[in-house]
Design an enzyme around this catalytic site. Structure first.
Site: not given
Length: 267
Positions: A11, A218, A221
């Site tokens: 991410d 984190d 999603n």
């Protein structure tokens, strides 16, 4: 060095980049070349737009793969693998629901660009959105947009994130699925389309297995992706439910937790 790992998915916000949106480029390039030497692919997996993500890796983004827009846009280096296509009636329905709540600041995300409607959001909001969507246009009416629609990215007051999340779950059931990274940001995505579904497309394409994949995240999603990959790390700065989904916790994004961990994995 770990030759079994064939895919590393990260991410971006709150994970790979520090809060000032920087990362240690020479350090990362060094790790990337080590990964490439053992046939491991680096995948940028984010809710953000591809054109924004790609600009974080100037001059070498074609060496990376991307699961952008929370799985609605998947690219294997130079080749486009998948784009979601939200039906027009669903798009219009979502627009109508959002219009019932004027405090929802809506962004429509298409393959070619993202869009804000004049008169519904401020210039300040447009400029803030532009940080995450490098291709962003003003339009007079979101329903008139001619583009293949990937998802919606509404912003709501931060303290009402879950109030609106629940409204979207109820009112849009079966049409789109809400996912959130918290902080007033909610994505409305095509059902079954999330970061893990995007990774699965690459895993099948490359003939590898989920057990050979590592994920870092984190936000909520990221949970599907953390569950999907054989090895998973939540950032120290992640909320508890995200830590619960991961096998390990690594140092925070401010401490370059992804790079620290990858150096150990590819020592």
């Amino acid at each position: 060095m770990n030759h079994d790992i064939k895919l590393v998915a990260v991410d971006i916000d709150g994970t790979f980049v520090r809060s000032d949106y920087t990362y240690d480029i020479p350090r990362f390039r060094h790790i990337l070349s080590r990964m490439q030497n053992v046939g491991c692919n680096f995948v940028v997996a984010s809710g953000n737009q591809y054109y924004q993500l790609r600009d974080l890796f100037p001059g070498y983004y074609d060496e990376l793969s991307f699961v952008a827009e929370n799985g609605a846009f998947v690219k294997d280096r130079k080749e486009l693998v998948f784009t979601a296509n939200m039906p027009k009636e669903t798009v219009d329905f979502v627009i109508d629901v959002c219009r019932e709540y004027p405090e929802i600041l809506n962004v429509l995300c298409g393959v070619n660009s993202a869009y804000c409607q004049r008169g519904t959001v401020s210039q300040e909001f447009f400029e803030l959105t532009n940080i995450y969507y490098h291709r962003l246009q003003w339009v007079d009416d979101l329903k008139e947009v001619k583009d293949q629609i990937l998802k919606f990215a509404p912003t709501v007051p931060e303290e009402k994130t879950y109030f609106y999340y629940d409204i979207f779950c109820k009112k849009l059931k079966g049409k789109v699925e809400p996912t959130t990274s918290g902080h007033g940001s909610i994505d409305l995505i095509v059902p079954g389309c999330h970061k893990a579904s995007g990774l699965k497309r690459l895993v099948e394409r490359w003939g590898i297995s989920p057990e050979q994949c590592v994920a870092f995240g984190d936000g909520e999603n990221d949970i599907e992706m953390l569950n999907y990959c054989g090895l998973s790390y939540a950032m120290k700065n992640a909320p508890q439910n995200v830590k619960n989904a991961a096998k390990y916790v690594c140092p925070s994004n401010e401490e370059d937790g992804v790079l620290v961990t990858l150096e150990k994995l590819f020592a």
